[in-house]
Design a protein around this motif. Structure first.
Motif, mmCIF file in Angstrom:
data_model
loop_
_atom_site.group_PDB
_atom_site.id
_atom_site.type_symbol
_atom_site.label_atom_id
_atom_site.label_comp_id
_atom_site.label_asym_id
_atom_site.label_seq_id
_atom_site.Cartn_x
_atom_site.Cartn_y
_atom_site.Cartn_z
ATOM 1 N N THR A 248 16.692 7.031 19.789
ATOM 2 C CA THR A 248 16.878 5.608 19.489
ATOM 3 C C THR A 248 17.942 5.513 18.402
ATOM 4 O OG1 THR A 248 15.322 5.470 17.648
ATOM 5 C CG2 THR A 248 14.413 5.279 19.871
ATOM 6 N N LYS A 249 18.296 4.299 18.017
ATOM 7 C CA LYS A 249 19.320 4.177 16.975
ATOM 8 C C LYS A 249 18.735 4.460 15.592
ATOM 9 C CE LYS A 249 19.161 -0.808 16.290
ATOM 10 N NZ LYS A 249 19.857 -2.080 16.479
ATOM 11 N N LEU B 210 7.409 -2.290 29.930
ATOM 12 C CA LEU B 210 8.757 -2.764 30.284
ATOM 13 C C LEU B 210 8.625 -4.050 31.087
ATOM 14 C CD1 LEU B 210 11.856 -2.361 30.470
ATOM 15 C CD2 LEU B 210 11.467 -1.102 32.580
ATOM 16 N N ASN B 211 9.319 -5.106 30.636
ATOM 17 C CA ASN B 211 9.215 -6.382 31.323
ATOM 18 C C ASN B 211 10.536 -7.146 31.237
ATOM 19 O OD1 ASN B 211 7.920 -8.392 32.788
ATOM 20 N ND2 ASN B 211 6.074 -8.242 31.564
ATOM 21 N N ASN B 212 10.631 -8.240 32.005
ATOM 22 C CA ASN B 212 11.865 -9.028 31.942
ATOM 23 C C ASN B 212 11.690 -10.236 31.022
ATOM 24 O OD1 ASN B 212 10.163 -10.344 33.746
ATOM 25 N ND2 ASN B 212 11.856 -11.267 34.873
ATOM 26 N N GLU C 8 11.654 -5.663 26.511
ATOM 27 C CA GLU C 8 12.726 -5.653 27.506
ATOM 28 C C GLU C 8 13.540 -4.365 27.419
ATOM 29 O OE1 GLU C 8 14.761 -9.393 28.523
ATOM 30 O OE2 GLU C 8 13.899 -10.155 26.679
ATOM 31 N N GLY C 9 14.372 -4.151 28.430
ATOM 32 C CA GLY C 9 15.240 -2.976 28.444
ATOM 33 C C GLY C 9 16.065 -2.845 27.172
ATOM 34 N N GLY C 10 16.461 -3.975 26.598
ATOM 35 C CA GLY C 10 17.281 -3.961 25.383
ATOM 36 C C GLY C 10 16.539 -3.444 24.157
ATOM 37 N N MET D 297 16.107 1.347 22.961
ATOM 38 C CA MET D 297 16.686 2.260 21.979
ATOM 39 C C MET D 297 16.685 1.710 20.554
ATOM 40 S SD MET D 297 19.851 3.974 24.073
ATOM 41 C CE MET D 297 20.163 5.288 22.876
ATOM 42 N N LEU E 264 16.200 1.860 34.141
ATOM 43 C CA LEU E 264 16.391 1.793 32.687
ATOM 44 C C LEU E 264 16.896 3.126 32.136
ATOM 45 C CD1 LEU E 264 16.159 0.382 29.975
ATOM 46 C CD2 LEU E 264 13.747 0.983 29.910
ATOM 47 N N GLY F 145 20.421 3.898 33.564
ATOM 48 C CA GLY F 145 21.367 2.916 33.030
ATOM 49 C C GLY F 145 21.701 3.217 31.582
ATOM 50 N N THR F 146 20.690 3.581 30.808
ATOM 51 C CA THR F 146 20.882 3.905 29.397
ATOM 52 C C THR F 146 21.761 5.144 29.244
ATOM 53 O OG1 THR F 146 18.745 2.948 28.845
ATOM 54 C CG2 THR F 146 19.655 4.523 27.281
#
Lengths: 338, 338
Positions: A130-131, A177-179, A209-211, A214, A231, A234-235
């Protein structure tokens, strides 16, 4: 302590696999390895390590194109099936490491080793950085599509047990994980799963969410294998795209090349952080009766070595027992509620 | 040419919305704008532009927490509902721009404007950069979960028509988001969708994984809104995480700070490339009878200006007619096959 390794699984087999095994043997004193694959080839590659490596001859190889279940049934003399046989039949073998076809590893694990009682779908849980300083795992990352809410509940329990072992932390933050982050958001699957997770004996922090993947807010991201795969891939793809844009841009400006010399340490830092992707390429198949650790097909010797080390740790810290008791707690809670 | 703008949708409304409108009016000669929102506030903000801006008073605001369908039905005096009314009732209004609640915009578009005949689910298709020169769109990015194969076929047709207009290209490469690239891979939805896309009048290049999203191989990535949202948000999150790790690392080493001075141009390049995420924040709701362009809630004046410009281009190039004829071609092909 014995671990069986599929020497002919993956794009860089057998060289990188065998070299990875040697690295692990150098690091871990009481480790012994069983290598499955063409004996003649392997014999020449293990000179100096003969006392700690046993070879089981296997002349066939299971390929990515092979149908997983059929391959396990029919290619009885393949390096992967022989490895599963050793894991199944020998009590002193604590785990299996392979960089072969994901489908075949999953099929072999279910058919040869079997699932922990109550778990219908074993799942993969790779690690990403993660960041912040912490890492995050995603479960399931692609082994299971078309899941039911109960599968996702099991993923959450298994992911939480796994994360707490590898990071020595008591209550990993588990998210769905959800939208959308609000309760009530999502598709049919996640709406039903939400209430199961809310009542489960885990530290459930709600929908993410996916955002958020990380940001460091989440330790264990729970998803069905389809969305989880989107996810994860894509990441990884986005990280590589940014690094590629960076590299291209540095090369195209004179001053940037000069600047790069000053910034080498910074880029090394980033590379190290991002490399965790490949360092931890190994992911255990959570939910099996014995430890099965899958590596990315393109993995190198360091990844194989890490996966062997990981198998040793997961064995010492009794991952499988932990999953079994998490499941038992859940069943007790459910029956108490009835 | 008139466009109606919801002046009170989004986190930075009304200031950034009104400033964005002014930027667009400065750029596009024959443009006129209808602003919906509190007239008294807006009147003070449009000084100098009175001749080209009409205000429709609306005292309510639809919030993200509001239930979309109920909000459209009950908040009849909200800026968004008034904007939809203007789009519906006035023939000279070519489109609507809003940075309000996605759910409410979707509900309003369906309830007030209606869908193109044959399309059951309008979809959002935001733009992202790739590591090459080209951009990529994803459809659907979150408006529709629990989709059927026919919905994904429509997404593919609409996405292809949209991409070909905005990038002036004849045969955009359309891919199906999947958890493996081989035919036959995927969940129930993508397996069924694959054969529909294979026979559709588009340039279908097969299954692609999340990791292919930013490689430049794909122009139009087709997905149900749940997985599409995971991919989109995951990608955006990963880009931001890498930039954040970079920034943090630069700050923590003396020589890196020096190096940064030499590399300013490089970082600006990257920022520009990544900023496309925010520049193109506007995404049309494909499948409606009139143009409805949705902005990210956090968008600024430049995004609003871009969205207005985009609406003008999509109108000139007859996006809606193109989607209608793509659908007609498809129906003809299907009935010819019967």
């Amino acid at each position: 302590m014995k671990i069986v390794v599929d020497a002919f699984g993956g794009d860089n087999a057998p060289e990188e696999i065998v070299e990875g095994v040697k690295l692990a043997l150098n690091k871990i004193k009481n480790l012994e390895i069983i290598l499955c694959g063409n004996e003649e080839m392997l014999r020449n590659m293990i000179v100096g390590y003969e006392s700690r490596i046993e070879i089981i001859n296997a002349d066939e190889i299971i390929k990515n194109e092979d149908h997983p279940t059929l391959a396990i049934r029919q290619k009885k003399n393949s390096s992967l099936v022989k490895a599963f046989d050793a894991l199944k039949e020998r009590e002193d073998v604590i785990g299996l490491v392979s960089a072969g076809s994901t489908g075949a590893i999953l099929a072999g694990a279910i058919m040869k080793i079997g699932r922990i009682k109550g778990i219908s779908r074993p799942a993969l849980a790779p690690i990403l950085p993660t960041k912040k300083e912490s890492d995050v795992i995603i479960i399931d990352s692609g082994a299971n599509v078309d899941c039911k809410p109960i599968n996702l509940l099991h993923f959450a329990l298994m992911g939480s047990a796994y994360y707490s072992i590898i990071y020595n932390c008591d209550n990993p933050k588990v998210a769905l994980l959800n939208n959308g982050s609000e309760e009530g958001k999502g598709n049919e699957l996640t709406k039903e799963t939400y209430s199961l997770l809310k009542n489960a004996p885990i530290n459930f922090i709600g929908n993410k969410e996916g955002g958020d993947f990380m940001t460091g807010e989440v330790d264990v991201m729970v998803a069905d294998g389809f969305a989880g795969n989107a996810l994860l891939k894509g990441t990884e793809g986005a990280v590589m795209a940014v690094m590629s844009i960076l590299k291209h841009s540095i090369k195209s400006h004179f001053w940037s090349k000069i600047g790069y010399l000053f910034m080498k340490k910074t880029f090394k830092d980033i590379k190290n952080r991002v490399d965790i992707l490949s360092k931890h390429a190994g992911s255990p198949l959570l939910g099996c009766k014995k430890l099965v650790v899958k590596n990315h097909g393109s993995c190198k010797r360091n990844n194989i070595c890490s996966s062997i080390e990981q198998t040793v740790v997961l064995n010492e810290k009794k991952l499988i027992n932990k999953i079994e008791s998490a499941l038992l707690n859940l069943n007790l809670e459910i029956s108490n509620e009835d």
